[in-house]
Design an enzyme around this catalytic site. Structure first.
Site, PDB file in Angstrom:
ATOM      1  N   ALA A  14       3.240  -2.964 -42.973  1.00  0.00           N
ATOM      2  CA  ALA A  14       2.919  -3.153 -41.556  1.00  0.00           C
ATOM      3  C   ALA A  14       1.464  -3.577 -41.430  1.00  0.00           C
ATOM      4  O   ALA A  14       0.594  -2.986 -42.060  1.00  0.00           O
ATOM      5  CB  ALA A  14       3.148  -1.858 -40.773  1.00  0.00           C
ATOM      6  N   CYS A  15       1.218  -4.605 -40.620  1.00  0.00           N
ATOM      7  CA  CYS A  15      -0.162  -5.036 -40.385  1.00  0.00           C
ATOM      8  C   CYS A  15      -0.470  -4.951 -38.900  1.00  0.00           C
ATOM      9  O   CYS A  15       0.423  -4.716 -38.080  1.00  0.00           O
ATOM     10  CB  CYS A  15      -0.404  -6.447 -40.920  1.00  0.00           C
ATOM     11  SG  CYS A  15       0.456  -7.763 -40.027  1.00  0.00           S
ATOM     12  N   VAL A  16      -1.706  -5.165 -38.553  1.00  0.00           N
ATOM     13  CA  VAL A  16      -2.156  -5.018 -37.171  1.00  0.00           C
ATOM     14  C   VAL A  16      -1.383  -5.944 -36.232  1.00  0.00           C
ATOM     15  O   VAL A  16      -0.895  -5.514 -35.187  1.00  0.00           O
ATOM     16  CB  VAL A  16      -3.682  -5.268 -37.061  1.00  0.00           C
ATOM     17  CG1 VAL A  16      -4.134  -5.261 -35.614  1.00  0.00           C
ATOM     18  CG2 VAL A  16      -4.428  -4.221 -37.872  1.00  0.00           C
ATOM     19  N   GLY A  18       1.417  -7.532 -37.003  1.00  0.00           N
ATOM     20  CA  GLY A  18       2.851  -7.414 -37.228  1.00  0.00           C
ATOM     21  C   GLY A  18       3.526  -8.724 -37.567  1.00  0.00           C
ATOM     22  O   GLY A  18       4.725  -8.884 -37.386  1.00  0.00           O
ATOM     23  N   THR A  22       2.460  -8.525 -42.891  1.00  0.00           N
ATOM     24  CA  THR A  22       3.586  -7.596 -43.071  1.00  0.00           C
ATOM     25  C   THR A  22       4.616  -8.215 -44.011  1.00  0.00           C
ATOM     26  O   THR A  22       5.072  -7.581 -44.965  1.00  0.00           O
ATOM     27  CB  THR A  22       4.233  -7.269 -41.702  1.00  0.00           C
ATOM     28  OG1 THR A  22       3.268  -6.595 -40.897  1.00  0.00           O
ATOM     29  CG2 THR A  22       5.483  -6.417 -41.864  1.00  0.00           C
TER      30      THR A  22
END
Length: 123
Positions: A14-16, A18, A22
């Protein structure tokens, strides 16, 4: 002689935003696990919501859980009793072997062992 049992990993990426990181991290993990001859199931928490959600059975079967994220994960409590490695997504994308080396070491650690990988500080 019989072959060693295949290791089973589960992961959440998951990344900031999304979006890109990700899915880039999920793809990189799949390729690395193919090289190790490990089986992996990856849950992504991105702009489209949670995809490929890990079941309780997936998590309990896992030899190691990889939490590759820059944000607070939805459902992080599911991994409380697992051997787990937590890494920022950018750290993983820059140095994926660091995570894989840690995963190999964690295979022999007791359950509930948690390892947090941090970026080295630059002074």
């Amino acid at each position: 002689m019989s072959a060693a049992p295949v290791k089973y990993l589960v992961a959440v990426t998951a990344c900031v935003s999304g979006v890109a990181h990700t899915y880039m991290a999920a793809e990189r993990l799949e390729k690395l696990c193919q090289l190790e001859n490990w089986s992996i199931k990856i849950e992504t928490q991105g702009a489209l919501g949670t995809e490929n959600r890990l079941t309780e059975e997936d998590i309990s079967r896992a030899d190691v859980v990889l939490l590759i994220t820059d944000i607070e994960l939805a459902g992080a409590e599911r991994f409380a009793h697992s051997r787990s490695i937590q890494s920022g997504i950018n750290l993983f994308l820059r140095d994926p072997q660091r995570v894989m080396i840690a995963a190999r070491k964690l295979l022999s650690a007791p359950q509930h062992t948690r390892l947090i990988l941090e970026s080295p500080s630059f002074r």
